[in-house]
Design a protein around this motif. Structure first.
Motif, PDB file in Angstrom:
ATOM      1  N   LEU A 220       0.869  -1.171   0.000  1.00 30.22           N
ATOM      2  CA  LEU A 220       0.000   0.000   0.000  1.00 30.22           C
ATOM      3  C   LEU A 220       0.904   1.218   0.000  1.00 30.22           C
ATOM      4  O   LEU A 220       1.870   1.269   0.776  1.00 30.22           O
ATOM      5  CB  LEU A 220      -0.892  -0.017   1.239  1.00 30.22           C
ATOM      6  N   LEU A 239       3.674   0.579   2.770  1.00 31.89           N
ATOM      7  CA  LEU A 239       3.549  -0.543   3.708  1.00 31.89           C
ATOM      8  C   LEU A 239       3.618  -1.844   2.918  1.00 31.89           C
ATOM      9  O   LEU A 239       3.050  -1.935   1.828  1.00 31.89           O
ATOM     10  CB  LEU A 239       2.217  -0.482   4.470  1.00 31.89           C
ATOM     11  N   GLY A 369      -4.718   5.058  -1.781  1.00 31.74           N
ATOM     12  CA  GLY A 369      -3.989   4.351  -0.741  1.00 31.74           C
ATOM     13  C   GLY A 369      -4.665   3.060  -0.356  1.00 31.74           C
ATOM     14  O   GLY A 369      -5.089   2.886   0.781  1.00 31.74           O
ATOM     15  N   TRP A 371      -4.646  -1.362  -0.580  1.00 30.60           N
ATOM     16  CA  TRP A 371      -3.757  -2.511  -0.719  1.00 30.60           C
ATOM     17  C   TRP A 371      -3.842  -3.070  -2.132  1.00 30.60           C
ATOM     18  O   TRP A 371      -4.931  -3.228  -2.685  1.00 30.60           O
ATOM     19  CB  TRP A 371      -4.122  -3.605   0.293  1.00 30.60           C
TER      20      TRP A 371
ATOM     21  N   LEU B 220      -3.825   5.302   8.683  1.00 31.57           N
ATOM     22  CA  LEU B 220      -4.033   3.920   8.257  1.00 31.57           C
ATOM     23  C   LEU B 220      -3.030   3.072   9.013  1.00 31.57           C
ATOM     24  O   LEU B 220      -1.856   3.425   9.100  1.00 31.57           O
ATOM     25  CB  LEU B 220      -3.812   3.809   6.747  1.00 31.57           C
ATOM     26  N   LEU B 239       0.477   4.911   8.742  1.00 30.62           N
ATOM     27  CA  LEU B 239       0.661   6.036   7.820  1.00 30.62           C
ATOM     28  C   LEU B 239      -0.237   7.178   8.283  1.00 30.62           C
ATOM     29  O   LEU B 239      -1.372   6.954   8.699  1.00 30.62           O
ATOM     30  CB  LEU B 239       0.283   5.642   6.390  1.00 30.62           C
ATOM     31  N   ARG B 241      -1.800  11.159   7.464  1.00 33.00           N
ATOM     32  CA  ARG B 241      -2.006  12.323   6.592  1.00 33.00           C
ATOM     33  C   ARG B 241      -2.412  13.479   7.498  1.00 33.00           C
ATOM     34  O   ARG B 241      -3.432  13.412   8.188  1.00 33.00           O
ATOM     35  CB  ARG B 241      -3.107  12.037   5.574  1.00 33.00           C
ATOM     36  N   TRP B 371      -7.994   3.635   5.408  1.00 35.96           N
ATOM     37  CA  TRP B 371      -7.844   4.980   5.947  1.00 35.96           C
ATOM     38  C   TRP B 371      -9.019   5.298   6.869  1.00 35.96           C
ATOM     39  O   TRP B 371     -10.168   5.028   6.525  1.00 35.96           O
ATOM     40  CB  TRP B 371      -7.772   6.016   4.828  1.00 35.96           C
TER      41      TRP B 371
END
Lengths: 374, 374, 374, 374
Positions: A220, A239, A369, A371, B220, B239, B241, B371
């Motif tokens: 991802l 990731l 974003g 997978w 995420l 992750l 943002r 997310w």
């Protein structure tokens, strides 16, 4: 070492280029190659001048790589291999031309600027008896080979985590807009195919794959273009989920002030962890769980194997980027001569895997974003 | 410094506990507090013995925190504040009891083991005139305060990237199954509410927020439980943002061999980058784009501001974890006395933000790694 | 930990002093002492004000140390020990007064400003039943105690080499001429007795002696006063010949820009070497010949013994200068209470040895740099 | 770079040798030399075989260096320069033979095994029109050239202190007694002339002289032979007094476990200090008094001058020992071609100064450790 030097040609790498000079130094260090031909530029005048700079005879300073492939294949003293050091979108055509001519190819990374180009190269490799080597040069560092051996031998136990990063700062500002030639093509989607992801992210990905033996089942990515007006990614957060259950993070950036060429790899298993950074490549730490951390040095005390092979000077006498690159060239010579099985050399599969990585990251990021599996 | 020492009570932290002792040392270093009361254990015998160890008078060695809150609130020489150093799921009830009694609360992190507990604390804070401080002790490091100031002053330009990590190795094996008491409650979902995420991930998240001023708009997470039979996460890949466009990565792990307490923060903007690691906390690098990197030291040459405040000894005389923790206690004393506005102190909002972080990561990961917005 | 806190007095360390505050923090960290009396200044007004700052009752805020010794010796709740934190030339008189009063003495280093003062203290120690501890605080670092144990256990083999250094930069310019109070007395031959040699050289010498167990049979020194108008040495280059054949170099400097408090020790034997630096004191390298170097950490994996004793928080949670200093105070409390034999504590012998070092260096240098035996 | 490659010969460096291979790689890296002749061994069979290994034509694989000098001087395509890579006592005769034949000489260090040999070389240099370069290769490191420029420009102010050290561990045990060929000649007084002092001490001394511009007016040395049965020094402690008042310490050791090739240089002046270590040669710290320390990198941000010249790849791509050595060869080529004035190249004067250093240290130590002037 009594074998003859192999004869090398080069496509790209004329005056003003960067990576071409690196390939030439790398080819000289162990005295296994001599540069005798080139299509250093498509401009005949410039090709001749660049050839003269490098001691290439005028009749072998070509301006057309197809003509070069044809002519060299026909000479008794023709080149054994060609190095392709052009921008990414210009890898496929020359690679194919030389492969078809039966001449071994040493190609800069990433494999291509687009999957279709990569596939064409792969097809040509399959159809040719010639060898194909991709210069993921960081795999030439002795301690990275040492790490690979240790992991294969189970010294880390079952792998759980990989933290890979490759951070630079030279594109923090949009220098491509102000005449920086290296920046210009590397930030051009057509020529480069990707930004930080292709230029350095693939190096990090290749290195982690080489060392760990892990293969992602999904990834991802969150890609950014921070530079004003920039058309390619200059920062990538990725990731990784590996087959077998290990997990990873990969960070590639060209907008991180204070980072010159910060390729760093950390791998952790059930029994131990290792850490290594490219900017001081002669040391690696090895931390067996429950014991003091060790500082392993290239060729140093208590080590044999990868850390000692392909080195030229004793521990404490630092080798660097050029020596690691030279090891790729030396191994390529041995591969061609049949004295090396090429198991440590990045090849077409590494190239295709890198293209999958780039493409999967781009698809993931474009989807917001998500997978992306294999 | 002629003010009287403030009177401190403690809930939790009896014999065999870990963090309670840390709080006590921290409270003593700057001589601003004296420990005079405690509900160190719910077992009366143990409470008395632990109190005696610490010089607490028998009549103030309570076994019931509610009784303690009541009694201390009623004494002329009652405690000014209480430190709550119990497992996470035991923060809410005592915090609320003391807040309701009008006694200031210094609470260990994370705020609670569950959002509902956290909300109850927040409601009590709102309803009380007493102060609430959360011991995200890493914000007490002078260089982290220096970094915060530099970023606020624009020294890094517009922020683009944050790389935060907090890696340990003490849970590489499932030591909770073999009698490790600290491991036992920290890996119990009921008592802890989360694993690495709550124990150390919230520290990393709090610190990056404190220093950068950035606030996530989405995150995420990919959480793992590598330890055999483990019921909470022991590794978190996140992750981030941020509002305004910056991006971040956060890695928290307790299964990374060779990492003792590797909290590390790197922040990059358009003009400069900074890097800091907790294990050698007296240095931080500052890299202005296009200039040599600087090594900033706590209280060192050319620095004022945060790097010099709340320090006790000159540069080169290393301060550490306990001194940073002491700074939280000293600032809390000043906050209570009204000589400090508490702007640098983690508070109930920090705690709620941390709970959001934990919860959002858990939801993201349970959804397969999606997310999650605010 | 159920013992009562010992009662501490202090001579010197009033407002504006430096090392007095360090001693006070050190005494508090492990909660073994409480400061109850002081002759913080010879000026009555100032003594009272400084006492009030520190919570000392007015009737125990003396302005005359002799009166303090007398009065405290006569009180039922009189002090157990006194800390002497005055300039070097003011150690002897108070030390003797308290020793004669049967009160234990904790004295800052070096022992005195002149050999005759040192001898008087030694005589008083011999005549007294009270204990005498010299705060060579760097011996309190856990890894220095670990190193001492390892050497005693033969882990380094037969010792051959010691490289000790202590470099600072704060006297690069002659700041004593411009109002720096710390610099003023430390560069006054009468008050200090020596410059870098006494202030920091004795620390390096003490530490190397403590760790290695080596004792010099001769030394040679080249002392300089680089600072304009400076009356004491600010740089010392010393060669050492130890009994048994080992050799050493010792460098002490206060004029080396870029060095904050660079105390560093390296010791090499026939079987291994160790290296440690005070500015990042939680790590030490151990290099067994023919094996990879190990990074030992305070209380870290695979270590017990000295590295783990006298620590308060787990590895990775850095302890620093104040904690090492606190260990001296804690050990002193145990010594006084009879629960510690004082084997690790610097004492009057350490002090006399330091005075020999200073004096021998001065004689050597004055003779143009000749070898001076014991 | 369009000039022809210079033609190089080599004396010594046959099969089994170490430094000869280093010279050959160094000569190739920048493509300015080609090896075409050699007296690689005095044994004809071995000379021919070694020559064949290296691609030297049989008629130019001499076994007698005098014959080689004569023959090459007489050829139209004769060598431009010869590299002398024999043990120290075998430098003089070949150097003189080639100098007399008008062939440029590149000679390994130290200049000779004895002062008389050195003087004969010096006389021959004076009498010859050919150039003489001594491979004190560490002066080829870009950051050492940067440091030299900075000091010459006054960036450090007036110099006060130099701390130079060169520590290794490979002779900790007496490996010369057990068949280590490199150890055997390096510990033989006749072949080497000195031990650590000549092998590495002269490097440290040369480097500090090159960078600082300082010249000793006196020195004092304490030499040891710790290795059982060893006939030369393996550890040297040296104090230096420089003209103009600066002071220095120099430590050279081959018995310090954990040190691979620890050449380190620290220089301090009234305005700033610098620190550099050879094992990670791409960084140097620069500490201006009163400002944060800077990390200077080879070719890095904010630097020009020496740090950027004679480099091949961008900052962050580490160069090492071989590249620094290559710079000596490249500068030598330019010197011979007249495009470089040789100001940065170690020459006969450097060699004589190194011989003075060795000899003065030996005389000092033999006298029990006395000061020896020029």
């Amino acid at each position: 070492m009594a074998e003859r030097r192999l004869r090398l040609g080069m496509v790209g790498g004329g005056r003003g280029a960067f990576i071409g000079a690196v390939h030439r130094i790398a080819s000289r260090i162990d005295d296994r190659w001599e540069l005798v031909a080139g299509a250093l530029s498509s401009d005949p005048e410039r090709a001749r001048a660049s050839g003269a700079d490098l001691g290439i005879a005028p009749d072998r300073a070509y301006s057309d790589f197809r003509e070069m492939a044809r002519a060299e294949a026909g000479r008794e003293d023709g080149i054994d291999a060609v190095s392709i050091v052009t921008p990414n979108h210009m890898h496929a055509d020359p690679a194919i031309a030389f492969l078809e001519a039966g001449i071994h190819v040493i190609c800069d990374k990433p494999l291509a600027a687009a999957p279709e180009q990569a596939q064409r190269i792969a097809d040509a490799v399959k159809a040719s008896r010639a060898r194909f080597v991709l210069t993921h040069n960081y795999t030439g560092y002795p301690l990275m080979r040492q790490a690979r051996e240790m992991i294969a031998a189970g010294d880390l136990g079952e792998l759980r985590l990989v933290q890979a990063e490759y951070a630079q700062d030279w594109l923090t500002e949009s220098v491509e807009a102000t005449g920086n030639k290296q920046a210009a093509w590397r930030t051009d989607p057509t020529q480069a195919g990707a930004g930080a992801l292709g230029d350095i992210g693939t190096h990090a990905f290749n290195l982690l794959s080489f060392v760990s033996g892990l293969r992602p089942e999904a990834l991802l990515a969150d890609l950014q273009s921070f530079g004003a007006g920039r058309l390619v990614d200059d920062n990538a957060h990725v990731l990784l989920r590996f087959q077998g259950g290990a997990r990873g993070m990969l960070w590639a950036s060209q907008v991180a002030p204070g980072n010159e060429n910060g390729l760093r790899l950390r791998i952790y298993g059930t029994k131990a962890g290792i850490e290594w950074g490219q900017e001081n490549p002669n040391v690696m730490t090895f931390a067996p769980l429950g014991e003091p951390k060790r500082i392993l040095t290239r060729g140093g005390a208590g080590l044999g194997g990868g850390s000692s092979q392909s080195t030229r000077v004793p521990p404490g006498h630092p080798e660097g980027y050029l020596e690691a690159f030279a090891t790729i060239y030396t191994d390529a010579a041995d591969l061609i001569l049949g004295t090396n099985d090429g198991a440590l050399l990045p090849n077409i599969d590494s190239g295709l895997e890198g293209m999958w990585f780039i493409n999967a990251c781009q698809r993931s990021s474009q989807a917001g974003g998500e997978w992306v599996g294999r």
